[in-house]
Design a protein around this motif. Structure first.
Motif, PDB file in Angstrom:
ATOM      1  N   LYS A   3      14.171  -1.912  51.553  1.00 22.59           N
ATOM      2  CA  LYS A   3      15.539  -1.510  51.253  1.00 22.59           C
ATOM      3  C   LYS A   3      16.243  -2.539  50.377  1.00 22.59           C
ATOM      4  O   LYS A   3      17.024  -2.183  49.503  1.00 22.59           O
ATOM      5  CB  LYS A   3      16.312  -1.335  52.555  1.00 22.59           C
ATOM      6  CG  LYS A   3      17.733  -0.872  52.354  1.00 22.59           C
ATOM      7  CD  LYS A   3      18.423  -0.634  53.669  1.00 22.59           C
ATOM      8  CE  LYS A   3      19.853  -0.192  53.444  1.00 22.59           C
ATOM      9  NZ  LYS A   3      20.559   0.026  54.671  1.00 22.59           N
ATOM     10  N   GLU A   4      15.951  -3.826  50.570  1.00 20.81           N
ATOM     11  CA  GLU A   4      16.633  -4.881  49.833  1.00 20.81           C
ATOM     12  C   GLU A   4      16.035  -5.118  48.455  1.00 20.81           C
ATOM     13  O   GLU A   4      16.570  -5.890  47.678  1.00 20.81           O
ATOM     14  CB  GLU A   4      16.605  -6.195  50.625  1.00 20.81           C
ATOM     15  CG  GLU A   4      17.375  -6.151  51.919  1.00 20.81           C
ATOM     16  CD  GLU A   4      16.554  -5.541  53.045  1.00 20.81           C
ATOM     17  OE1 GLU A   4      15.310  -5.511  52.953  1.00 20.81           O
ATOM     18  OE2 GLU A   4      17.168  -5.071  54.006  1.00 20.81           O
ATOM     19  N   GLU A   5      14.926  -4.485  48.145  1.00 28.17           N
ATOM     20  CA  GLU A   5      14.248  -4.734  46.887  1.00 28.17           C
ATOM     21  C   GLU A   5      15.021  -4.108  45.730  1.00 28.17           C
ATOM     22  O   GLU A   5      15.358  -2.920  45.761  1.00 28.17           O
ATOM     23  CB  GLU A   5      12.830  -4.172  46.927  1.00 28.17           C
ATOM     24  CG  GLU A   5      11.980  -4.590  45.764  1.00 28.17           C
ATOM     25  CD  GLU A   5      10.544  -4.172  45.953  1.00 28.17           C
ATOM     26  OE1 GLU A   5       9.858  -4.039  44.947  1.00 28.17           O
ATOM     27  OE2 GLU A   5      10.130  -3.992  47.103  1.00 28.17           O
ATOM     28  N   LEU A   6      15.305  -4.902  44.714  1.00 29.03           N
ATOM     29  CA  LEU A   6      16.060  -4.436  43.560  1.00 29.03           C
ATOM     30  C   LEU A   6      15.153  -4.336  42.350  1.00 29.03           C
ATOM     31  O   LEU A   6      14.174  -5.073  42.224  1.00 29.03           O
ATOM     32  CB  LEU A   6      17.208  -5.396  43.255  1.00 29.03           C
ATOM     33  CG  LEU A   6      18.277  -5.537  44.340  1.00 29.03           C
ATOM     34  CD1 LEU A   6      19.261  -6.632  43.971  1.00 29.03           C
ATOM     35  CD2 LEU A   6      18.992  -4.229  44.566  1.00 29.03           C
ATOM     36  N   VAL A  53      20.974  -8.917  28.230  1.00 32.75           N
ATOM     37  CA  VAL A  53      21.240  -9.204  29.630  1.00 32.75           C
ATOM     38  C   VAL A  53      20.092  -8.699  30.503  1.00 32.75           C
ATOM     39  O   VAL A  53      19.294  -7.870  30.079  1.00 32.75           O
ATOM     40  CB  VAL A  53      22.560  -8.547  30.101  1.00 32.75           C
ATOM     41  CG1 VAL A  53      23.760  -9.156  29.403  1.00 32.75           C
ATOM     42  CG2 VAL A  53      22.543  -7.052  29.888  1.00 32.75           C
ATOM     43  N   VAL A  54      20.041  -9.237  31.728  1.00 32.98           N
ATOM     44  CA  VAL A  54      19.124  -8.755  32.764  1.00 32.98           C
ATOM     45  C   VAL A  54      19.980  -8.035  33.796  1.00 32.98           C
ATOM     46  O   VAL A  54      20.966  -8.593  34.294  1.00 32.98           O
ATOM     47  CB  VAL A  54      18.352  -9.923  33.413  1.00 32.98           C
ATOM     48  CG1 VAL A  54      17.500  -9.417  34.558  1.00 32.98           C
ATOM     49  CG2 VAL A  54      17.504 -10.631  32.381  1.00 32.98           C
ATOM     50  N   VAL A  55      19.622  -6.806  34.111  1.00 33.19           N
ATOM     51  CA  VAL A  55      20.404  -5.956  35.015  1.00 33.19           C
ATOM     52  C   VAL A  55      19.596  -5.683  36.270  1.00 33.19           C
ATOM     53  O   VAL A  55      18.422  -5.320  36.194  1.00 33.19           O
ATOM     54  CB  VAL A  55      20.776  -4.632  34.325  1.00 33.19           C
ATOM     55  CG1 VAL A  55      21.581  -3.740  35.250  1.00 33.19           C
ATOM     56  CG2 VAL A  55      21.541  -4.880  33.047  1.00 33.19           C
ATOM     57  N   GLU A  56      20.217  -5.871  37.439  1.00 33.23           N
ATOM     58  CA  GLU A  56      19.608  -5.498  38.717  1.00 33.23           C
ATOM     59  C   GLU A  56      20.139  -4.134  39.116  1.00 33.23           C
ATOM     60  O   GLU A  56      21.343  -3.882  39.032  1.00 33.23           O
ATOM     61  CB  GLU A  56      19.973  -6.502  39.797  1.00 33.23           C
ATOM     62  CG  GLU A  56      19.301  -7.829  39.686  1.00 33.23           C
ATOM     63  CD  GLU A  56      19.669  -8.737  40.847  1.00 33.23           C
ATOM     64  OE1 GLU A  56      20.636  -8.445  41.563  1.00 33.23           O
ATOM     65  OE2 GLU A  56      18.971  -9.747  41.021  1.00 33.23           O
ATOM     66  N   MET A  57      19.249  -3.278  39.580  1.00 30.03           N
ATOM     67  CA  MET A  57      19.649  -1.933  39.994  1.00 30.03           C
ATOM     68  C   MET A  57      19.017  -1.602  41.337  1.00 30.03           C
ATOM     69  O   MET A  57      17.907  -2.032  41.646  1.00 30.03           O
ATOM     70  CB  MET A  57      19.201  -0.905  38.951  1.00 30.03           C
ATOM     71  CG  MET A  57      19.841  -1.085  37.605  1.00 30.03           C
ATOM     72  SD  MET A  57      19.162  -0.016  36.348  1.00 30.03           S
ATOM     73  CE  MET A  57      19.535   1.580  37.008  1.00 30.03           C
TER      74      MET A  57
END
Length: 89
Positions: A3-6, A53-57
């Protein structure tokens, strides 16, 4: 997948929107809405259109993301010397 993995993607800022939001075009041609991470706000890192940029989703919502890192660009060259504000005797 935990669940915490982005998911992390690279992209380019296309548009700067009000309230600290950005429109980012990912390398896979998707356009998402992103906001700056708290560390970026705390350290006053400015992001403008055209920045890489680096984007976390989250895997649950692939239309929004968090800008985690702004890529450093190469400097155009050495800066010219600044003029002095006063004349020495």
């Amino acid at each position: 997948m935990a669940k915490e993995e982005l998911l992390e993607f690279d992209g380019t800022v296309v548009e700067v929107l009000p309230d600290g939001n950005y429109r980012v075009k990912l390398d896979n041609e998707h356009v998402i809405l992103a906001y700056a991470a708290g560390k970026m706000k705390k350290n006053r890192i400015r992001t403008i259109a055209g920045d890489r940029v680096v984007v976390e989703m989250s895997p649950y919502d692939l239309d929004r993301g968090r800008i985690n890192f702004r890529q450093k660009t190469a400097s155009p060259g050495p800066m010219p010397p600044r003029p002095q504000n006063f004349r020495r005797r």
